[in-house]
Motif scaffolding. Sequence first.
Motif, short mmCIF file in Angstrom:
data_model
loop_
_atom_site.label_atom_id
_atom_site.label_comp_id
_atom_site.label_asym_id
_atom_site.label_seq_id
_atom_site.Cartn_x
_atom_site.Cartn_y
_atom_site.Cartn_z
N GLN A 21 1.09 -1.64 11.97
CA GLN A 21 2.41 -2.10 11.57
C GLN A 21 2.75 -1.60 10.17
N SER A 23 6.49 -0.52 7.41
CA SER A 23 7.88 -0.87 7.11
C SER A 23 8.85 -0.29 8.14
N ALA A 26 8.92 -2.70 10.95
CA ALA A 26 9.56 -3.95 10.54
C ALA A 26 11.07 -3.82 10.51
N TYR A 349 -0.08 -11.05 13.65
CA TYR A 349 0.56 -11.12 12.34
C TYR A 349 1.98 -11.62 12.52
N LEU A 351 6.19 -11.49 11.28
CA LEU A 351 7.28 -10.71 10.68
C LEU A 351 8.48 -11.61 10.50
N LEU A 385 6.15 -9.28 5.90
CA LEU A 385 5.03 -9.26 6.83
C LEU A 385 3.96 -10.23 6.32
N PHE A 391 -0.65 -7.54 3.65
CA PHE A 391 0.45 -6.58 3.65
C PHE A 391 1.08 -6.44 2.27
N GLU A 394 2.89 -2.95 1.82
CA GLU A 394 4.12 -2.82 2.61
C GLU A 394 5.21 -3.74 2.09
N ASN A 395 4.88 -4.97 1.77
CA ASN A 395 5.89 -5.92 1.29
C ASN A 395 6.45 -5.49 -0.06
#
Length: 498
Positions: A21, A23, A26, A349, A351, A385, A391, A394-395
């Motif tokens: 997973q 961005s 997402a 996970y 989202l 996430l 994450f 990514e966040n």
Amino acid sequence: MKKNFYITALLCLTNYALQAQNSTDAIRFSQTDISGTARFSAMSGAFGALGGDLSAIGINPAGSVIFNNNQAGMTLAVNAKDNKANYFGTDSDENNVNFDLNQAGVVWIFRDTEKSDWKKFAIAMNYDNTKNLNNTIFSAGENSNSVSNYFLSYANGIQQNYLSNYNFEDLNYSEQQAFLGYQAYIINPESNSLTETNYFSNVPLGANYFQSQSFTSNGINGKASFNVAAQYKDFLSIGINLNAHFIDYRQSTAFYEKNDFQNTNSDYLVNRLAFFNDLYTYGNGFSIQVGTIIKPTKEIRFGLTYQSPTWFNLNDELSQSVVSVSRNDTNELSPDVVDPQIVTIFQPYKLRTPSKFTGSFAYIFGKNGLISFDYSLKDYNNILLKPNNDFIGENNYMSTVLKTASEFKLGAEYKIEKWSLRGGYNFEESPYKNSKTIGDLYGITTGLGYNFGDFKIDIAYAYSKRNYQNQFFTQGLTDYSTVSVINNSFFATVLFEL
């Protein structure tokens, strides 16, 4: 020496956070299409102040009480995508056509017989396929950067012992990526020591690399809404939706690379390779919508809606394989296949998609027609996430590069006896601050309907265009093709008065 690696099918449940997973996925699950009933689609979804349509309930839950009678409907859709890709100056074109059940719903109207100021109540259930995930993209061109850098970016820092003596299912995600490149002879350690952590590429440097990627995806991002609404006098309507969301998404990529290196003095220089990835994402989510429609006069309507974030619980499954062909000093081809035949099942996970505010206006021209306008704001940098600690990268990336994006929808309808003529325009701003990773979307829509009395038939056509960057990998080889997506959709709806 390494040996060709091939084992029978196994199932691997990972106990670590690194996973497929990112961005891009997402954002994909945070965006929606203009789709639903043919009437809704023909007017670009500008129904926030109108109501009286099954798909409009998904924009403003107060809209269900605008119906005069009980109604049920179903919509079929045909979606045709034309993807024009450009990768380092080389153009490619790929088409995808699919057919689906786009919408189905029913609404019941209850009138107060005791002459209360609360004149009507409505209960409705509706399903919309909010995002068509079927797509096919082909990109090809000549690059100066090899995909071997992808495997090197993961391998450097990992001891050779893990890549030569451990089973694939016992490794974490980073180690697995390095393992694939190592076992396929794409990368080698700088020494024979099992504690060696530095690697070099067996793909010759200074070559030109012809690369191609085939991308195929299919699936649904659907929303089932349970709705209740009430009308106070002729002035105010209020409503609420409890939404159940469903994701079932499959994505396959096949990346191919070939180089033009002619010197064969070194053993096992990689001449060409293929890297295959199959990702399956599935899960469900929940969201709430509240909305109101205000009618200060018979002609004028205002709407206001809040859509909460969608809280998804998701699962990823990933399978990977690599095939490489080396040319030794006798000029014989030596294929190396690395196919663990393992489905890596990542830990579940969460989202959280962005919330959305929509303000709407409509003007009704008696029984002859109407014009409507919706304006929405969606804060994409609030995508999250979870678990957060898993994450962080990514966040942080999404909070930095994403922004609050606006959406603009304009729709109109004109009636000629039993016929209805419809049209619309929609604009959706890029969720990215640079407006290039995913560009702005522009669309036009049109359609018509005929009222037979007890039932209606509507048809619609929707056109949209958007450019975006199709990045092949998130590290090592971060080059991308530029893709122009033209979407042509056709809708047909049958509605029944109950």
